[in-house]
Design a protein around this motif. Structure first.
Motif, PDB file in Angstrom:
ATOM      1  N   ASP A  79       6.404  -8.060  -9.951  1.00 42.16           N
ATOM      2  CA  ASP A  79       7.805  -8.272  -9.591  1.00 42.16           C
ATOM      3  C   ASP A  79       8.292  -7.359  -8.475  1.00 42.16           C
ATOM      4  O   ASP A  79       9.462  -7.441  -8.086  1.00 42.16           O
ATOM      5  CB  ASP A  79       8.697  -8.067 -10.826  1.00 42.16           C
ATOM      6  CG  ASP A  79       8.470  -9.123 -11.895  1.00 42.16           C
ATOM      7  OD1 ASP A  79       8.266 -10.294 -11.520  1.00 42.16           O
ATOM      8  OD2 ASP A  79       8.490  -8.781 -13.090  1.00 42.16           O
ATOM      9  N   VAL A  80       7.437  -6.473  -7.968  1.00 46.45           N
ATOM     10  CA  VAL A  80       7.870  -5.573  -6.903  1.00 46.45           C
ATOM     11  C   VAL A  80       8.122  -6.361  -5.622  1.00 46.45           C
ATOM     12  O   VAL A  80       7.269  -7.135  -5.180  1.00 46.45           O
ATOM     13  CB  VAL A  80       6.819  -4.469  -6.662  1.00 46.45           C
ATOM     14  CG1 VAL A  80       7.101  -3.716  -5.357  1.00 46.45           C
ATOM     15  CG2 VAL A  80       6.803  -3.480  -7.834  1.00 46.45           C
ATOM     16  N   THR A  81       9.298  -6.186  -5.044  1.00 47.34           N
ATOM     17  CA  THR A  81       9.660  -6.913  -3.825  1.00 47.34           C
ATOM     18  C   THR A  81       9.774  -5.994  -2.609  1.00 47.34           C
ATOM     19  O   THR A  81       9.724  -6.468  -1.482  1.00 47.34           O
ATOM     20  CB  THR A  81      11.001  -7.645  -4.014  1.00 47.34           C
ATOM     21  OG1 THR A  81      12.030  -6.688  -4.331  1.00 47.34           O
ATOM     22  CG2 THR A  81      10.904  -8.668  -5.139  1.00 47.34           C
ATOM     23  N   SER A 100      -1.724 -10.220   4.637  1.00 49.00           N
ATOM     24  CA  SER A 100      -0.973 -10.571   5.841  1.00 49.00           C
ATOM     25  C   SER A 100       0.492 -10.179   5.749  1.00 49.00           C
ATOM     26  O   SER A 100       1.162 -10.031   6.775  1.00 49.00           O
ATOM     27  CB  SER A 100      -1.092 -12.073   6.099  1.00 49.00           C
ATOM     28  OG  SER A 100      -0.594 -12.807   4.998  1.00 49.00           O
ATOM     29  N   ARG A 101       0.992 -10.005   4.535  1.00 44.48           N
ATOM     30  CA  ARG A 101       2.392  -9.588   4.386  1.00 44.48           C
ATOM     31  C   ARG A 101       2.498  -8.115   4.757  1.00 44.48           C
ATOM     32  O   ARG A 101       1.802  -7.275   4.196  1.00 44.48           O
ATOM     33  CB  ARG A 101       2.859  -9.803   2.954  1.00 44.48           C
ATOM     34  CG  ARG A 101       4.352  -9.561   2.756  1.00 44.48           C
ATOM     35  CD  ARG A 101       4.732  -9.736   1.300  1.00 44.48           C
ATOM     36  NE  ARG A 101       6.159  -9.560   1.109  1.00 44.48           N
ATOM     37  CZ  ARG A 101       6.721  -9.285  -0.057  1.00 44.48           C
ATOM     38  NH1 ARG A 101       5.958  -9.167  -1.148  1.00 44.48           N
ATOM     39  NH2 ARG A 101       8.026  -9.134  -0.159  1.00 44.48           N
ATOM     40  N   ARG A 102       3.348  -7.790   5.706  1.00 47.20           N
ATOM     41  CA  ARG A 102       3.417  -6.440   6.238  1.00 47.20           C
ATOM     42  C   ARG A 102       4.096  -5.479   5.267  1.00 47.20           C
ATOM     43  O   ARG A 102       4.956  -5.853   4.499  1.00 47.20           O
ATOM     44  CB  ARG A 102       4.162  -6.441   7.584  1.00 47.20           C
ATOM     45  CG  ARG A 102       3.385  -7.094   8.710  1.00 47.20           C
ATOM     46  CD  ARG A 102       2.068  -6.343   8.959  1.00 47.20           C
ATOM     47  NE  ARG A 102       1.279  -6.956  10.009  1.00 47.20           N
ATOM     48  CZ  ARG A 102       1.369  -6.641  11.303  1.00 47.20           C
ATOM     49  NH1 ARG A 102       2.247  -5.735  11.690  1.00 47.20           N
ATOM     50  NH2 ARG A 102       0.606  -7.227  12.187  1.00 47.20           N
ATOM     51  N   GLY A 103       3.684  -4.208   5.361  1.00 46.52           N
ATOM     52  CA  GLY A 103       4.288  -3.156   4.567  1.00 46.52           C
ATOM     53  C   GLY A 103       3.308  -2.577   3.572  1.00 46.52           C
ATOM     54  O   GLY A 103       2.539  -3.300   2.931  1.00 46.52           O
ATOM     55  N   LYS A 104       3.337  -1.247   3.453  1.00 42.36           N
ATOM     56  CA  LYS A 104       2.445  -0.569   2.519  1.00 42.36           C
ATOM     57  C   LYS A 104       2.627  -1.084   1.097  1.00 42.36           C
ATOM     58  O   LYS A 104       1.653  -1.256   0.353  1.00 42.36           O
ATOM     59  CB  LYS A 104       2.692   0.938   2.572  1.00 42.36           C
ATOM     60  CG  LYS A 104       1.871   1.757   1.602  1.00 42.36           C
ATOM     61  CD  LYS A 104       2.231   3.228   1.671  1.00 42.36           C
ATOM     62  CE  LYS A 104       1.537   4.037   0.582  1.00 42.36           C
ATOM     63  NZ  LYS A 104       1.944   5.461   0.604  1.00 42.36           N
ATOM     64  N   GLY A 105       3.882  -1.323   0.718  1.00 41.48           N
ATOM     65  CA  GLY A 105       4.132  -1.819  -0.635  1.00 41.48           C
ATOM     66  C   GLY A 105       3.454  -3.142  -0.905  1.00 41.48           C
ATOM     67  O   GLY A 105       2.921  -3.373  -1.995  1.00 41.48           O
ATOM     68  N   ALA A 106       3.435  -4.025   0.085  1.00 43.70           N
ATOM     69  CA  ALA A 106       2.775  -5.320  -0.080  1.00 43.70           C
ATOM     70  C   ALA A 106       1.271  -5.135  -0.223  1.00 43.70           C
ATOM     71  O   ALA A 106       0.624  -5.806  -1.044  1.00 43.70           O
ATOM     72  CB  ALA A 106       3.086  -6.221   1.107  1.00 43.70           C
ATOM     73  N   ALA A 107       0.704  -4.224   0.570  1.00 39.91           N
ATOM     74  CA  ALA A 107      -0.742  -3.987   0.508  1.00 39.91           C
ATOM     75  C   ALA A 107      -1.143  -3.403  -0.842  1.00 39.91           C
ATOM     76  O   ALA A 107      -2.135  -3.824  -1.451  1.00 39.91           O
ATOM     77  CB  ALA A 107      -1.166  -3.049   1.643  1.00 39.91           C
ATOM     78  N   VAL A 108      -0.378  -2.434  -1.323  1.00 47.20           N
ATOM     79  CA  VAL A 108      -0.690  -1.843  -2.631  1.00 47.20           C
ATOM     80  C   VAL A 108      -0.556  -2.882  -3.734  1.00 47.20           C
ATOM     81  O   VAL A 108      -1.418  -2.993  -4.618  1.00 47.20           O
ATOM     82  CB  VAL A 108       0.232  -0.630  -2.909  1.00 47.20           C
ATOM     83  CG1 VAL A 108       0.060  -0.149  -4.350  1.00 47.20           C
ATOM     84  CG2 VAL A 108      -0.079   0.508  -1.942  1.00 47.20           C
ATOM     85  N   ALA A 109       0.512  -3.664  -3.686  1.00 49.71           N
ATOM     86  CA  ALA A 109       0.720  -4.680  -4.721  1.00 49.71           C
ATOM     87  C   ALA A 109      -0.428  -5.677  -4.758  1.00 49.71           C
ATOM     88  O   ALA A 109      -0.865  -6.099  -5.840  1.00 49.71           O
ATOM     89  CB  ALA A 109       2.050  -5.408  -4.481  1.00 49.71           C
ATOM     90  N   ARG A 110      -0.953  -6.031  -3.591  1.00 46.48           N
ATOM     91  CA  ARG A 110      -2.083  -6.972  -3.547  1.00 46.48           C
ATOM     92  C   ARG A 110      -3.271  -6.408  -4.327  1.00 46.48           C
ATOM     93  O   ARG A 110      -3.932  -7.117  -5.089  1.00 46.48           O
ATOM     94  CB  ARG A 110      -2.472  -7.238  -2.093  1.00 46.48           C
ATOM     95  CG  ARG A 110      -3.668  -8.174  -1.924  1.00 46.48           C
ATOM     96  CD  ARG A 110      -3.316  -9.599  -2.319  1.00 46.48           C
ATOM     97  NE  ARG A 110      -4.458 -10.479  -2.247  1.00 46.48           N
ATOM     98  CZ  ARG A 110      -4.842 -11.136  -1.142  1.00 46.48           C
ATOM     99  NH1 ARG A 110      -4.152 -11.007  -0.024  1.00 46.48           N
ATOM    100  NH2 ARG A 110      -5.884 -11.931  -1.175  1.00 46.48           N
ATOM    101  N   GLY A 111      -3.551  -5.138  -4.127  1.00 49.37           N
ATOM    102  CA  GLY A 111      -4.655  -4.524  -4.852  1.00 49.37           C
ATOM    103  C   GLY A 111      -4.395  -4.391  -6.340  1.00 49.37           C
ATOM    104  O   GLY A 111      -5.293  -4.596  -7.164  1.00 49.37           O
ATOM    105  N   MET A 112      -3.167  -4.076  -6.705  1.00 46.63           N
ATOM    106  CA  MET A 112      -2.842  -3.843  -8.112  1.00 46.63           C
ATOM    107  C   MET A 112      -2.926  -5.118  -8.951  1.00 46.63           C
ATOM    108  O   MET A 112      -3.463  -5.114 -10.057  1.00 46.63           O
ATOM    109  CB  MET A 112      -1.426  -3.258  -8.226  1.00 46.63           C
ATOM    110  CG  MET A 112      -1.237  -1.889  -7.615  1.00 46.63           C
ATOM    111  SD  MET A 112      -2.104  -0.566  -8.502  1.00 46.63           S
ATOM    112  CE  MET A 112      -3.207  -0.015  -7.212  1.00 46.63           C
TER     113      MET A 112
END
Length: 267
Positions: A187-189, A81-93
């Motif tokens: 830690d990626v924000t 639900s957190r918007r942004g490609k970086g958030a989506a990738v981090a969720r998977g990682m």
């Protein structure tokens, strides 16, 4: 790809390799990408899985993935639900249960065959493996529009402090040893355009072994990034990253990073 070594994962891992695809309203081009990746992964001597991270899509992205579930390898959808490609990738990682984990864009600008080159480097022990459009051997049959190329050149000039020897921070084709991925992405924000840069900056700060390898990359069009309208937002991301990483010192690992660059260019 054939490899002489056994691909048995550690006992705690469910797969050798999991590939994450961040997706936001991608129902029209996601299916060909998933099918192409699944076909290639089926032929590899590894246990593999695909995971689409649905970044709050308002179209039928999730339903599209559900229809592809019988492609011969496990294909799942995770919501973010957190918007942004970086958030989506981090969720998977951070939630992967594989030995190795990578991500690629939903447009498949880099062909699935490049996965073989990434896995070869993971086998060799590299913790962070970066697909690059700019190291020796890379090709771009279809280039970005001139305005995007100009903006990219400016971005690279402004971010050298964080990228170090890495020539291409923004190619959406990166692979990791799973433990390294969890250490980085915990830690990626940054969630927007500059998130790849933060990933590399944190990998360097953690002194993880890192290499680039050349890819074939073709611009697919349809990018939601608007150089003028989004320029201020990117500048804000870079300022926040500067503040977050302000204490990133030159590391004694510089020599090994230089070696990584040499290997990546030799690719």
């Amino acid at each position: 790809m054939e490899h002489p070594r056994s691909a048995a994962p550690p006992a705690a891992a469910s797969y050798d390799l999991e590939l994450v695809i961040p997706a936001y309203n991608e129902e029209h081009r996601l299916a060909p990408t998933v099918l192409a990746l699944a076909e290639h992964l089926r032929g590899m001597p590894l246990t593999t899985a695909l995971r689409v991270v649905d970044n709050g899509s308002s179209d039928r992205t999730a339903e599209c993935v559900d229809r592809l579930a019988a492609s011969g390898i496990p294909i799942t959808v995770t919501g973010c639900s957190r918007r942004g490609k970086g958030a989506a990738v981090a969720r998977g990682m951070v939630t992967t249960r594989a030995r190795w984990v990578g991500f690629c864009d939903a447009d498949l600008a880099t062909p699935a065959t490049a996965i073989d080159d990434a896995v070869e480097r993971l086998w060799d022990g590299w913790q962070v493996v970066i697909g690059s459009r700019r190291c020796t051997g890379a090709r771009m049959p279809v280039r970005q529009p001139a305005l995007r190329r100009l903006g990219g050149a400016g971005f690279r000039l402004a971010t050298r402090r964080f990228s170090g020897p890495v020539k291409d921070t923004q190619c959406g084709f990166k692979f990791f040893q799973a433990e390294a991925a969890r250490r980085i992405f915990a830690d990626v924000t940054t969630t927007g355009f500059a998130f790849d840069l933060e990933v590399i900056a944190r990998a360097r700060d953690l002194e993880l072994s890192l290499t680039e390898f050349p890819v074939v990359w073709s611009d697919q069009g349809g990018s939601s990034f608007r150089p003028f309208a989004d320029g201020r937002r990117v500048a804000g991301e870079l300022w926040r990253l500067h503040r977050t990483m302000h204490d990133l010192p030159p590391r004694a690992v510089h020599h090994s990073l230089s070696a990584a660059r040499t290997l990546g260019e030799a690719g």
